[in-house]
Design a protein around this motif. Sequence first.
Motif, mmCIF file in Angstrom:
data_model
loop_
_atom_site.group_PDB
_atom_site.id
_atom_site.type_symbol
_atom_site.label_atom_id
_atom_site.label_comp_id
_atom_site.label_asym_id
_atom_site.label_seq_id
_atom_site.Cartn_x
_atom_site.Cartn_y
_atom_site.Cartn_z
ATOM 1 N N UNK A 208 -18.843 -18.207 13.903
ATOM 2 C CA UNK A 208 -17.553 -18.502 13.201
ATOM 3 C C UNK A 208 -17.674 -18.627 11.747
ATOM 4 N N UNK A 209 -16.419 -19.040 11.019
ATOM 5 C CA UNK A 209 -16.735 -19.667 9.649
ATOM 6 C C UNK A 209 -17.063 -21.029 9.792
ATOM 7 N N UNK A 210 -17.050 -21.665 10.532
ATOM 8 C CA UNK A 210 -17.205 -23.190 10.614
ATOM 9 C C UNK A 210 -18.317 -23.472 11.450
ATOM 10 N N UNK A 211 -19.636 -22.806 11.631
ATOM 11 C CA UNK A 211 -20.341 -23.197 12.668
ATOM 12 C C UNK A 211 -21.303 -24.202 12.164
ATOM 13 N N UNK A 212 -21.690 -25.187 13.159
ATOM 14 C CA UNK A 212 -22.378 -26.392 12.696
ATOM 15 C C UNK A 212 -23.602 -26.333 13.812
ATOM 16 N N UNK A 213 -24.872 -26.772 13.450
ATOM 17 C CA UNK A 213 -25.796 -27.172 14.272
ATOM 18 C C UNK A 213 -26.162 -28.517 14.132
ATOM 19 N N UNK A 214 -26.711 -29.226 15.503
ATOM 20 C CA UNK A 214 -26.996 -30.625 15.246
ATOM 21 C C UNK A 214 -28.604 -30.571 16.156
ATOM 22 N N UNK A 215 -29.223 -31.794 15.780
ATOM 23 C CA UNK A 215 -30.444 -32.121 16.486
ATOM 24 C C UNK A 215 -30.113 -33.444 17.129
ATOM 25 N N UNK A 216 -29.943 -33.602 18.611
ATOM 26 C CA UNK A 216 -29.744 -34.761 19.258
ATOM 27 C C UNK A 216 -30.784 -35.254 19.990
ATOM 28 N N UNK A 217 -30.804 -36.604 20.244
ATOM 29 C CA UNK A 217 -31.925 -36.954 20.980
ATOM 30 C C UNK A 217 -31.729 -38.208 21.809
ATOM 31 N N UNK A 218 -31.683 -38.535 23.082
ATOM 32 C CA UNK A 218 -31.526 -39.531 23.649
ATOM 33 C C UNK A 218 -33.038 -40.377 23.973
ATOM 34 N N UNK A 219 -32.805 -41.666 23.373
ATOM 35 C CA UNK A 219 -34.009 -42.273 23.145
ATOM 36 C C UNK A 219 -34.316 -43.144 24.764
ATOM 37 N N UNK A 220 -35.238 -43.140 24.969
ATOM 38 C CA UNK A 220 -35.873 -44.041 26.202
ATOM 39 C C UNK A 220 -37.386 -44.265 25.921
ATOM 40 N N UNK A 221 -37.976 -44.986 27.063
ATOM 41 C CA UNK A 221 -39.196 -45.410 26.762
ATOM 42 C C UNK A 221 -40.302 -44.113 26.543
ATOM 43 N N UNK A 222 -41.278 -43.957 25.701
ATOM 44 C CA UNK A 222 -42.020 -42.896 25.655
ATOM 45 C C UNK A 222 -43.312 -43.334 24.769
ATOM 46 N N UNK A 223 -44.400 -42.744 24.973
ATOM 47 C CA UNK A 223 -45.456 -43.104 24.330
ATOM 48 C C UNK A 223 -45.982 -42.317 22.958
ATOM 49 N N UNK A 224 -45.032 -41.601 22.390
ATOM 50 C CA UNK A 224 -45.078 -40.905 21.044
ATOM 51 C C UNK A 224 -43.540 -40.921 20.513
ATOM 52 N N UNK A 225 -43.724 -40.315 19.249
ATOM 53 C CA UNK A 225 -42.545 -40.032 18.676
ATOM 54 C C UNK A 225 -42.447 -38.726 18.272
#
Length: 314
Positions: free
Chosen positions: A182-199
């Motif tokens: 469309x004329x107003x498309x957007x994208x996003x990078x979304x993350x749900x934090x939880x315990x993990x051993x790396x970033x």
Amino acid sequence: AVIAMTAILTGSSFSQYLTEDFESAFTGTPPAPTGWSQSVLYAVNTAAGVTPSGTDGSKTWLRNTWTGSAWTETSLGSVPTGAASGTGVLFMNDYNWGGTSTPIQQARMESSSFNLTASTSPYVRFYWFANQGVGLTLNMRVMVSSNGGATWDVLTPVVNGFTVTNLTWNRISILIPAAYRTANCKIAIEMTNRWGSNSAYLDLLTVEEFTPTTITSAASGDWNAGATWVGGVVPTADNNVVIAGTHTVTVTNAASTTGIIGRCQNLTINSGGILAHGLGTANLLHVFGNVSVSGTLNAFNGTSGRTLYVGGNF
């Protein structure tokens, strides 16, 4: 930020609709690149008894910069040696946060709007580095909006893991469906934090016209072995894959190749061809597009199931 695209691209690439290389300082609270915005969708989940480590009590996407010998935002665990392009990246410090697998917080980095009404084959493309929960966790998702961010849908999760070689930047390419052009498309990078051993690290994000190239099997063998494929090139998220008749291609994540997974766009298994899984406990194939089976797709090793993510039609 606008940059010149050179031989870093594979396949065919044409018009660009959005480019962000994370080379300029972020502004605002929470911070974001110029023209972008960041939303903390769910605050720290104290109701679940979660106590985040550190003093800030919150984790958001940040800009991280490679100095030539270290990152300005430090994190334990496995980190890349430098950015995929330039020195700046999008970064989420998710190391050992909260000490639990309970989801803690959700943050979404949203692009500015761009016009896809004249597009024909637009893809979201970026480089991704995350050794967190290799091959199994779905903490990070690419989101898409057709109405300037009023509503959002999941375009795809991005599964952690590496192509061919551990601890390397991997290019991810995701087709934007027609309903969102469309004329107003957007994208996003979304993350749900939880315990993990790396970033998590992300670099050089574009929305552009792109045509995946096709790689066909040359012999039976491991998915991540060059000798298995015509031209000696292991498929990535930039490629359609054809498994020819009489060939058995095996997705393997054995102890000697921990963290290695398979990725492609469309997957076609011709009559007589076989896609199989090896003995590793985290065998995983992420097909961003369609799967077409005229031969055999075996999602087991013995009686143990293995994982196949399909972004399109099966």
